[in-house]
Design a protein around this motif. Sequence first.
Motif, mmCIF file in Angstrom:
data_model
loop_
_atom_site.group_PDB
_atom_site.id
_atom_site.type_symbol
_atom_site.label_atom_id
_atom_site.label_comp_id
_atom_site.label_asym_id
_atom_site.label_seq_id
_atom_site.Cartn_x
_atom_site.Cartn_y
_atom_site.Cartn_z
ATOM 1 N N HIS A 50 0.848 -1.195 0.000
ATOM 2 C CA HIS A 50 0.000 0.000 0.000
ATOM 3 C C HIS A 50 0.889 1.252 0.000
ATOM 4 O O HIS A 50 1.049 1.908 1.027
ATOM 5 C CB HIS A 50 -0.928 0.013 1.221
ATOM 6 N N PRO A 51 1.469 1.577 -1.152
ATOM 7 C CA PRO A 51 2.434 2.683 -1.214
ATOM 8 C C PRO A 51 1.818 4.076 -1.104
ATOM 9 O O PRO A 51 2.539 5.053 -0.925
ATOM 10 C CB PRO A 51 3.099 2.497 -2.578
ATOM 11 N N LYS A 52 0.505 4.152 -1.182
ATOM 12 C CA LYS A 52 -0.131 5.457 -1.167
ATOM 13 C C LYS A 52 -1.289 5.479 -0.181
ATOM 14 O O LYS A 52 -2.043 4.530 -0.072
ATOM 15 C CB LYS A 52 -0.634 5.797 -2.576
ATOM 16 N N ALA A 53 -1.420 6.604 0.531
ATOM 17 C CA ALA A 53 -2.592 6.896 1.343
ATOM 18 C C ALA A 53 -3.273 8.107 0.713
ATOM 19 O O ALA A 53 -2.592 8.971 0.149
ATOM 20 C CB ALA A 53 -2.198 7.200 2.784
ATOM 21 N N THR A 54 -4.598 8.160 0.786
ATOM 22 C CA THR A 54 -5.321 9.280 0.185
ATOM 23 C C THR A 54 -6.368 9.812 1.159
ATOM 24 O O THR A 54 -6.876 9.083 2.009
ATOM 25 C CB THR A 54 -6.031 8.870 -1.125
ATOM 26 N N PHE A 55 -6.670 11.095 1.003
ATOM 27 C CA PHE A 55 -7.775 11.710 1.724
ATOM 28 C C PHE A 55 -8.585 12.515 0.734
ATOM 29 O O PHE A 55 -8.034 13.302 -0.047
ATOM 30 C CB PHE A 55 -7.288 12.636 2.846
ATOM 31 N N ALA A 56 -9.903 12.315 0.746
ATOM 32 C CA ALA A 56 -10.820 13.081 -0.103
ATOM 33 C C ALA A 56 -11.973 13.557 0.768
ATOM 34 O O ALA A 56 -12.686 12.748 1.374
ATOM 35 C CB ALA A 56 -11.343 12.228 -1.250
ATOM 36 N N SER A 57 -12.133 14.877 0.867
ATOM 37 C CA SER A 57 -13.196 15.418 1.703
ATOM 38 C C SER A 57 -14.563 15.093 1.111
ATOM 39 O O SER A 57 -14.728 14.983 -0.101
ATOM 40 C CB SER A 57 -13.035 16.928 1.858
ATOM 41 N N THR A 58 -15.540 14.943 2.004
ATOM 42 C CA THR A 58 -16.918 14.729 1.583
ATOM 43 C C THR A 58 -17.821 15.870 2.030
ATOM 44 O O THR A 58 -18.879 16.090 1.452
ATOM 45 C CB THR A 58 -17.460 13.397 2.137
ATOM 46 N N LYS A 59 -17.406 16.593 3.093
ATOM 47 C CA LYS A 59 -18.137 17.785 3.517
ATOM 48 C C LYS A 59 -17.274 18.597 4.477
ATOM 49 O O LYS A 59 -16.333 18.083 5.077
ATOM 50 C CB LYS A 59 -19.479 17.438 4.163
ATOM 51 N N VAL A 60 -17.631 19.864 4.596
ATOM 52 C CA VAL A 60 -16.968 20.780 5.521
ATOM 53 C C VAL A 60 -18.056 21.408 6.385
ATOM 54 O O VAL A 60 -19.071 21.874 5.875
ATOM 55 C CB VAL A 60 -16.173 21.862 4.758
ATOM 56 N N VAL A 61 -17.836 21.403 7.695
ATOM 57 C CA VAL A 61 -18.812 21.914 8.641
ATOM 58 C C VAL A 61 -18.146 22.988 9.495
ATOM 59 O O VAL A 61 -17.163 22.704 10.192
ATOM 60 C CB VAL A 61 -19.353 20.784 9.547
ATOM 61 N N SER A 62 -18.667 24.210 9.446
ATOM 62 C CA SER A 62 -18.144 25.283 10.270
ATOM 63 C C SER A 62 -18.403 24.970 11.732
ATOM 64 O O SER A 62 -19.495 24.560 12.106
ATOM 65 C CB SER A 62 -18.809 26.611 9.891
ATOM 66 N N THR A 63 -17.373 25.178 12.585
ATOM 67 C CA THR A 63 -17.509 24.907 14.016
ATOM 68 C C THR A 63 -17.304 26.163 14.850
ATOM 69 O O THR A 63 -17.154 26.083 16.064
ATOM 70 C CB THR A 63 -16.519 23.818 14.460
#
Length: 191
Positions: free
Chosen positions: A102-115
């Motif tokens: 597993h040479p790669k890790a990924t992150f893909a946002s699905t939503k952003v919530v103001s806090t």
Amino acid sequence: MFKKIFAALLLGSVLTTGAVSAADYVIDQEGQHAFVNFKISHLGYSWLYGTFKDFDGTFSYDAEQPEASTVNVNLRTASLDSNHAERDKHLRSADFLNTSKHPKATFASTKVVSTGEGAADIVGDLTLNGVTKEIVIAANFIGEGDDPWGGYRAGFEGTTTLQLADFGIKANLGPASESVELILSVEGVRK
């Protein structure tokens, strides 16, 4: 007004304020202005710190609609560096990150919530060690503006805690070491 947000990363990604429409940014990892660091307890007696040296990503942000922001990060897992060659070799092995498989890790946002003023939760899918799980990155805006080279930059920080077992990491380091904290510091250059 929403002014803070990250993203990392893993993998660790970002946003900016002031635009009427979405602005696109490239994470400035090449210029050494972005970091994906980690911290894990060593047997409950001290902290082990490390970093991932090779990653890239993009983010898009509209200050008027922060919930429409996006973050995408790609991280090369073999770039892990804990300042100890033998330990790094073990952390790259099948006991932990299994970087050959597993040479790669990924992150893909699905939503952003103001806090709150200048803060947000970036929710997204992290794929690490062949496992994809939803995580939340608590993000904060650091600053933005023109740079000396004619560009425009925005900077953010963020943190998240991962349970090792959630990502198929079964190595038993004791109860104090079942989770790892990711500390993300990201500067993006507007496209």
